[in-house]
Design a protein around this motif. Structure first.
Motif, PDB file in Angstrom:
ATOM      1  N   ILE A  21      44.891  64.325 -35.714  1.00 48.04           N
ATOM      2  CA  ILE A  21      46.316  63.980 -35.671  1.00 48.04           C
ATOM      3  C   ILE A  21      46.517  62.570 -35.131  1.00 48.04           C
ATOM      4  N   TRP A  22      45.667  62.159 -34.176  1.00 46.26           N
ATOM      5  CA  TRP A  22      45.758  60.799 -33.626  1.00 46.26           C
ATOM      6  C   TRP A  22      45.231  59.787 -34.628  1.00 46.26           C
ATOM      7  N   GLU A  23      44.254  60.192 -35.409  1.00 45.93           N
ATOM      8  CA  GLU A  23      43.739  59.330 -36.470  1.00 45.93           C
ATOM      9  C   GLU A  23      44.815  59.083 -37.532  1.00 45.93           C
ATOM     10  N   PHE A  24      45.525  60.133 -37.935  1.00 44.44           N
ATOM     11  CA  PHE A  24      46.604  59.989 -38.916  1.00 44.44           C
ATOM     12  C   PHE A  24      47.709  59.077 -38.384  1.00 44.44           C
ATOM     13  N   LEU A  25      48.072  59.260 -37.115  1.00 47.84           N
ATOM     14  CA  LEU A  25      49.113  58.425 -36.515  1.00 47.84           C
ATOM     15  C   LEU A  25      48.675  56.961 -36.461  1.00 47.84           C
ATOM     16  N   ALA A  26      47.385  56.720 -36.187  1.00 51.86           N
ATOM     17  CA  ALA A  26      46.880  55.343 -36.168  1.00 51.86           C
ATOM     18  C   ALA A  26      46.942  54.718 -37.554  1.00 51.86           C
ATOM     19  N   TYR A  27      46.642  55.524 -38.598  1.00 48.69           N
ATOM     20  CA  TYR A  27      46.753  55.024 -39.976  1.00 48.69           C
ATOM     21  C   TYR A  27      48.166  54.513 -40.269  1.00 48.69           C
TER      22      TYR A  27
END
Length: 335
Positions: free
Chosen positions: A174-180
């Protein structure tokens, strides 16, 4: 690549990913060492980069141990490795976004004081949130052997956890998606602001447009602003693709090329940051070359250093690194 209920990690994949881990380890260490060695590099943006490098250093070490071992059970070292890599990887996401937020506040909002006041908040979020998530996952027995479903030999969320998709999201995805989503938006806004500022400077102070050093530093800073989100997405997208394929229950997630790209991408952030902020930063590159040449010549001659004073850059070099990295920020404040 499937054997029973786990993904086989081939020896060639292990070698490639271990090499990637080694490069990231060296790159992260180099960023930290240059910050320690030269006091004039200790600006706030580079200090934030050092915190990111600490996370990337931990990631490289923990991933290397996992790839080397290629776990097959929920052993103690598997859980320990999975916990460290989960914490470090999640922390790396937060620090990457924190640097983008800091630059946005300094350049676009033109508020150095407000940006500096956010640093303590970055510490709380970037260390505290990953630590809380990791401790919760370990206490609830969610970290363990994951059959390399969305990893390359290392441990992450246990394959036996009934709610493993939820914990995969909480411990990283979820943090990876938000960083994207966040990184491209912030860096596009920063670049847009710099472009407008350059246009204003060209109109009212055209003489500045003919100064090669300033133009060189601005061009390098502009290139880095472009590369940061692109490199992050290119490196991380392969793990995201495998996660999506896992949700779709597609056997394509076991493809050897995809697994190798996933391993390289997850372990290369430290090396990529070193290339951008050490090797592509001319003043730091010059100092490193001078230091290496000096050490090499002394080793060949078998002599002790003739001067006790540390290496000092020439006048004008003291602020060169900050000019290169923060030239975009000064353009924004000169408007």
């Amino acid at each position: 690549m499937a054997e029973g209920n786990h993904t086989v990690v081939y020896f060639s994949e292990q070698v490639v990913v271990l090499c990637s881990c080694a490069l990231s380890f060296v790159g992260s260490s180099l960023i930290i060492l240059t910050y320690i060695m030269w006091a004039d590099l200790r600006t706030t943006p580079r200090r934030l980069l050092v915190y990111l490098s600490v996370s990337d250093w931990l990631s490289a070490v923990s991933y290397a141990f996992g790839v080397w071992r290629v776990f097959h059970t929920d052993s103690v070292d598997c859980v320990a490795q999975g916990a460290i890599s989960t914490f470090a990887n999640t922390s790396s996401f937060f620090w990457t976004v924190a640097i983008a937020v800091y630059l946005y506040v300094v350049i676009v909002r033109a508020s150095q004081r407000a940006a500096d006041s956010l640093v303590w908040f970055f510490h709380i979020v970037s260390w505290g949130v990953p630590l809380a998530i990791t401790v919760a996952a370990v206490c609830l027995n969610k970290i363990g052997y994951d059959a390399s479903e969305v990893s390359v030999g290392w441990c992450w969320v246990s394959i036996h956890a009934p709610d493993r998709v939820l914990w995969m999201l909480l411990t990283g995805k979820i943090w990876e998606f938000l960083a994207y989503l966040t990184l491209p938006v912030l860096y596009i806004l920063i670049k847009r602001h710099i472009y407008i500022a350059h246009a204003a400077l060209s109109e009212y102070r055209p003489i500045l447009a003919n100064r090669p050093p300033s133009h060189s530093f601005s061009s390098m800073a502009d290139m880095k602003l472009t590369l940061i989100p692109i490199i992050f997405i290119v490196l991380r997208i392969w793990s995201t693709v495998r996660f999506v394929l896992l949700l779709a229950d597609s056997p394509a997630r076991l493809n050897a090329v995809l697994v190798t790209l996933h391993g390289i991408g997850n372990t290369s952030q430290g090396a990529a940051n070193c290339i951008m902020f050490v090797l592509l930063t001319r003043p730091i590159r010059t100092r490193l070359c001078a230091a290496l040449c000096c050490c090499s010549s002394k080793c060949r001659a078998g002599e002790q250093p003739s001067h006790g004073a540390p290496y000092r850059p020439l006048p004008g070099q003291d602020t060169a690194t900050q000019r290169e990295e923060d030239s975009a920020g000064r353009v924004g404040t000169d408007r």
